[in-house]
Motif scaffolding. Structure first.
Motif, PDB file in Angstrom:
ATOM      1  N   VAL A  99      -2.583 -21.779 -56.482  1.00  0.00           N
ATOM      2  CA  VAL A  99      -3.848 -22.530 -55.890  1.00  0.00           C
ATOM      3  C   VAL A  99      -3.099 -23.587 -54.666  1.00  0.00           C
ATOM      4  N   GLY A 100      -4.297 -22.691 -53.831  1.00  0.00           N
ATOM      5  CA  GLY A 100      -4.010 -23.065 -52.011  1.00  0.00           C
ATOM      6  C   GLY A 100      -4.668 -22.325 -51.240  1.00  0.00           C
ATOM      7  N   ARG A 101      -4.538 -22.801 -49.905  1.00  0.00           N
ATOM      8  CA  ARG A 101      -5.311 -22.892 -48.439  1.00  0.00           C
ATOM      9  C   ARG A 101      -4.551 -21.042 -48.625  1.00  0.00           C
ATOM     10  N   HIS A 102      -3.819 -20.944 -48.620  1.00  0.00           N
ATOM     11  CA  HIS A 102      -2.214 -19.829 -48.019  1.00  0.00           C
ATOM     12  C   HIS A 102      -2.555 -18.311 -48.672  1.00  0.00           C
ATOM     13  N   SER A 103      -3.187 -17.326 -48.061  1.00  0.00           N
ATOM     14  CA  SER A 103      -3.014 -16.042 -48.263  1.00  0.00           C
ATOM     15  C   SER A 103      -2.575 -15.780 -49.674  1.00  0.00           C
ATOM     16  N   GLY A 104      -1.332 -16.117 -49.810  1.00  0.00           N
ATOM     17  CA  GLY A 104       0.143 -15.626 -50.768  1.00  0.00           C
ATOM     18  C   GLY A 104      -0.335 -15.989 -51.853  1.00  0.00           C
ATOM     19  N   CYS A 105      -1.811 -16.910 -52.073  1.00  0.00           N
ATOM     20  CA  CYS A 105      -2.108 -17.590 -53.459  1.00  0.00           C
ATOM     21  C   CYS A 105      -2.709 -16.982 -54.028  1.00  0.00           C
ATOM     22  N   ASP A 106      -2.008 -16.824 -55.628  1.00  0.00           N
ATOM     23  CA  ASP A 106      -2.812 -15.915 -56.375  1.00  0.00           C
ATOM     24  C   ASP A 106      -4.691 -16.934 -56.352  1.00  0.00           C
ATOM     25  N   GLN A 112     -10.415 -27.290 -45.794  1.00  0.00           N
ATOM     26  CA  GLN A 112      -9.674 -27.968 -44.957  1.00  0.00           C
ATOM     27  C   GLN A 112      -8.883 -28.431 -45.807  1.00  0.00           C
ATOM     28  N   THR A 113      -9.862 -29.379 -46.983  1.00  0.00           N
ATOM     29  CA  THR A 113      -8.905 -30.378 -47.120  1.00  0.00           C
ATOM     30  C   THR A 113      -7.386 -30.072 -48.469  1.00  0.00           C
ATOM     31  N   VAL A 114      -8.138 -28.646 -48.353  1.00  0.00           N
ATOM     32  CA  VAL A 114      -6.519 -27.986 -49.716  1.00  0.00           C
ATOM     33  C   VAL A 114      -4.828 -28.064 -48.592  1.00  0.00           C
ATOM     34  N   HIS A 117       0.246 -25.089 -50.175  1.00  0.00           N
ATOM     35  CA  HIS A 117       0.582 -24.827 -51.739  1.00  0.00           C
ATOM     36  C   HIS A 117      -0.087 -25.751 -52.701  1.00  0.00           C
ATOM     37  N   HIS A 118      -1.429 -25.981 -53.216  1.00  0.00           N
ATOM     38  CA  HIS A 118      -1.708 -27.732 -53.438  1.00  0.00           C
ATOM     39  C   HIS A 118      -2.025 -27.986 -54.826  1.00  0.00           C
ATOM     40  N   ALA A 119      -1.348 -26.254 -55.663  1.00  0.00           N
ATOM     41  CA  ALA A 119      -1.308 -26.721 -56.721  1.00  0.00           C
ATOM     42  C   ALA A 119      -0.404 -24.946 -58.142  1.00  0.00           C
ATOM     43  N   VAL A 129      -1.192 -26.393 -67.895  1.00  0.00           N
ATOM     44  CA  VAL A 129      -0.914 -26.843 -67.335  1.00  0.00           C
ATOM     45  C   VAL A 129      -1.116 -27.139 -66.081  1.00  0.00           C
ATOM     46  N   LEU A 130      -2.082 -27.960 -65.520  1.00  0.00           N
ATOM     47  CA  LEU A 130      -1.717 -27.628 -63.829  1.00  0.00           C
ATOM     48  C   LEU A 130      -0.460 -28.766 -63.577  1.00  0.00           C
ATOM     49  N   HIS A 131      -0.133 -28.635 -62.472  1.00  0.00           N
ATOM     50  CA  HIS A 131       1.062 -29.259 -61.339  1.00  0.00           C
ATOM     51  C   HIS A 131       0.727 -29.250 -60.177  1.00  0.00           C
ATOM     52  N   ASP A 132      -0.173 -30.553 -59.493  1.00  0.00           N
ATOM     53  CA  ASP A 132      -0.177 -30.703 -58.145  1.00  0.00           C
ATOM     54  C   ASP A 132       1.407 -30.748 -57.398  1.00  0.00           C
ATOM     55  N   LEU A 133       1.821 -30.085 -56.440  1.00  0.00           N
ATOM     56  CA  LEU A 133       2.797 -29.706 -55.901  1.00  0.00           C
ATOM     57  C   LEU A 133       2.467 -30.490 -54.266  1.00  0.00           C
TER      58      LEU A 133
END
Length: 167
Positions: A99-106, A112-114, A117-119, A129-133
């Motif tokens: 999960v994130g702002r990058h177009s390659g994320c699922d 812009q606050t994300v 590659h956020h999580a 299970v969530l992992h913050d990156l």
């Protein structure tokens, strides 16, 4: 809350609208398909216009008008309820989501606050299970800052300023 409950309620609303003649077959089929295939769901996008189509129900018209005004003003982010659902596959069909702002994320979030590659969400033994990156603006679940945690249906997930409800 059961997994997929919010999506089921949206689907039921769409089915009722279709049976009442408020949606064409093509529109109904397209919306149902999107509700069950997308990871990120904006309920207003799928059922928000249906209140406008019910001539006899003025309270629904007022709610729809308010939703449109909030959406246009940008105040939607400040509402108490998250605006979108994060639809997770609780059957294990997909085992990892980035999960994130990058177009390659699922799951791509545009705020812009994300972080790009956020999580990462990992499905193991029947739970997500969530992992913050090491995101810049952090991650909270139900109001608590987390580095990693188990997610449950109904949890409120905040990535930067993006608010999501787990479904």
């Amino acid at each position: 809350m059961r997994p997929g409950e919010s999506r089921s309620r949206i689907a039921l609303t769409l089915k009722m609208a279709y049976s009442d003649g408020l949606l064409s077959h093509d529109t109904f089929a397209r919306r149902i398909d999107q509700v069950f295939k997308a990871h990120l769901i904006d309920p207003v996008r799928f059922v928000g216009d249906l209140a406008d189509r019910r001539a006899a129900s003025s309270p629904l018209r007022r709610v729809a008008a308010l939703t449109r005004r909030l959406r246009r003003s940008g105040a939607r982010r400040r509402m108490a309820e998250p605006s979108s659902l994060l639809a997770l596959d609780w059957d294990g069909g997909k085992s990892e989501l980035l999960v994130g702002r990058h177009s390659g994320c699922d799951v791509v979030l545009s705020d812009q606050t994300v972080s790009r590659h956020h999580a990462c969400l990992i499905y193991r033994d029947g739970v997500w299970v969530l992992h913050d990156l090491q995101s810049t603006n952090g991650t909270t679940v139900n109001g608590a800052a987390v580095d990693h945690c188990v997610l449950h249906p109904g949890d409120e997930l905040v990535l930067g300023a993006e608010r999501l409800r787990i479904d």
